[in-house]
Design a protein around this motif. Structure first.
Motif, short mmCIF file in Angstrom:
data_model
loop_
_atom_site.label_atom_id
_atom_site.label_comp_id
_atom_site.label_asym_id
_atom_site.label_seq_id
_atom_site.Cartn_x
_atom_site.Cartn_y
_atom_site.Cartn_z
N ALA A 65 0.81 -1.22 0.00
CA ALA A 65 0.00 0.00 0.00
C ALA A 65 0.85 1.27 0.00
CB ALA A 65 -0.94 -0.01 1.21
N SER A 66 2.09 1.17 -0.44
CA SER A 66 2.95 2.36 -0.51
C SER A 66 2.54 3.29 -1.64
CB SER A 66 4.41 1.95 -0.70
OG SER A 66 4.58 1.35 -1.98
N GLY A 67 1.79 2.76 -2.61
CA GLY A 67 1.43 3.55 -3.79
C GLY A 67 2.42 3.39 -4.92
N ILE A 68 3.47 2.60 -4.72
CA ILE A 68 4.47 2.38 -5.76
C ILE A 68 3.92 1.37 -6.77
CG2 ILE A 68 6.77 1.50 -6.29
CD1 ILE A 68 7.66 2.54 -3.55
N LEU A 69 3.89 1.78 -8.04
CA LEU A 69 3.46 0.89 -9.12
C LEU A 69 4.69 0.20 -9.68
CD1 LEU A 69 1.14 3.35 -11.11
CD2 LEU A 69 0.61 2.00 -9.08
N PHE A 100 12.06 7.37 -2.68
CA PHE A 100 11.90 5.94 -2.95
C PHE A 100 12.88 5.13 -2.11
CE2 PHE A 100 9.83 7.76 -6.58
CZ PHE A 100 8.82 6.86 -6.87
N PRO A 101 12.44 3.96 -1.62
CA PRO A 101 13.34 3.11 -0.86
C PRO A 101 14.51 2.63 -1.73
CG PRO A 101 11.06 2.36 -0.69
CD PRO A 101 11.10 3.43 -1.73
N LEU A 150 4.12 6.32 -17.49
CA LEU A 150 4.68 5.83 -16.23
C LEU A 150 6.18 5.68 -16.42
CD1 LEU A 150 1.99 3.11 -15.41
CD2 LEU A 150 2.17 5.44 -14.49
N LYS A 151 6.93 6.55 -15.75
CA LYS A 151 8.39 6.54 -15.87
C LYS A 151 9.01 6.22 -14.52
CE LYS A 151 8.10 10.58 -18.45
NZ LYS A 151 8.69 11.85 -18.81
N PRO A 152 10.20 5.60 -14.53
CA PRO A 152 10.83 5.25 -13.25
C PRO A 152 10.97 6.45 -12.32
CG PRO A 152 12.04 4.27 -15.07
CD PRO A 152 11.01 5.20 -15.68
N HIS A 153 10.54 6.25 -11.09
CA HIS A 153 10.68 7.21 -10.00
C HIS A 153 9.90 8.51 -10.17
CE1 HIS A 153 14.45 4.76 -9.16
NE2 HIS A 153 13.52 4.38 -8.32
#
Length: 129
Positions: A46-50, A125-126, A103-106
Motif C-alpha cells: 500500500a505504498s502507492g508504488i506501481l 523511494f526506498p 509511467l516513468k521510473p521514480h
C-alpha cells in the motif's frame, strides 16, 4: 478487489496493495509476494508504488494501470471520487489528459481531487527501487 476508504476531508489515499496480482494472493507482512498470476503493471503493497515488470520496452500509461485496476480515471472521476482534478508529476502541475500520463521510473504522480488543492510533498523511494 480492494476498496477505497471514504475521505471526509483533505487526506492522502494510497493505491491499495495487490492491484494487478491475480487472487489468491500470497501476503507476507503486508507485502503481496505473488498470486495465481500478475499483470505487467501491479502493486505489491500500500505504498502507492506501481511496479512495471514487462518483457518489452513499451511506454505504459497511467490509464493502462487504471484499466488493470478496473477503476475510472477521468478529469472529473478518479476511482469513484468525483470533483475537480489536478494532476502533479514530481510536484509540477500537468495539463495533458490524465489517462495519457506515461509511467516513468521514480516519477511521483499525485491526483488531487476537490478542495483544497494541496501540492504533494516529495517522496523518497526506498533503496533498490
Amino acid at each position: 478487489m480492494p476498496t477505497w476508504p471514504s475521505p471526509t476531508k483533505a487526506e492522502q489515499i494510497a493505491v491499495p496493495r495487490g492491484i494487478g496480482i491475480i487472487a489468491p494472493l500470497r501476503i507476507d507482512h503486508g507485502f503481496v509476494s505473488g498470486g495465481k498470476g500478475l499483470y505487467w503493471l501491479h502493486t505489491h503493497d500500500a505504498s502507492g508504488i506501481l511496479h512495471i515488470e514487462a518483457p518489452n520496452a513499451l511506454v505504459y500509461l497511467l490509464g493502462n494501470f487504471f484499466d488493470v485496476w478496473g477503476q475510472s480515471l477521468a478529469s472529473d472521476n478518479v476511482a469513484g471520487f468525483k470533483g475537480a482534478l489536478r494532476v502533479y508529476v514530481n510536484g509540477k502541475m500537468q495539463f495533458a489528459p490524465v489517462r495519457d500520463l506515461p509511467l516513468k521510473p521514480h516519477d511521483q504522480i499525485a491526483l488531487v481531487i476537490g478542495q483544497p488543492s494541496v501540492i504533494p510533498v516529495a517522496y523518497t523511494f526506498p533503496d533498490g527501487l
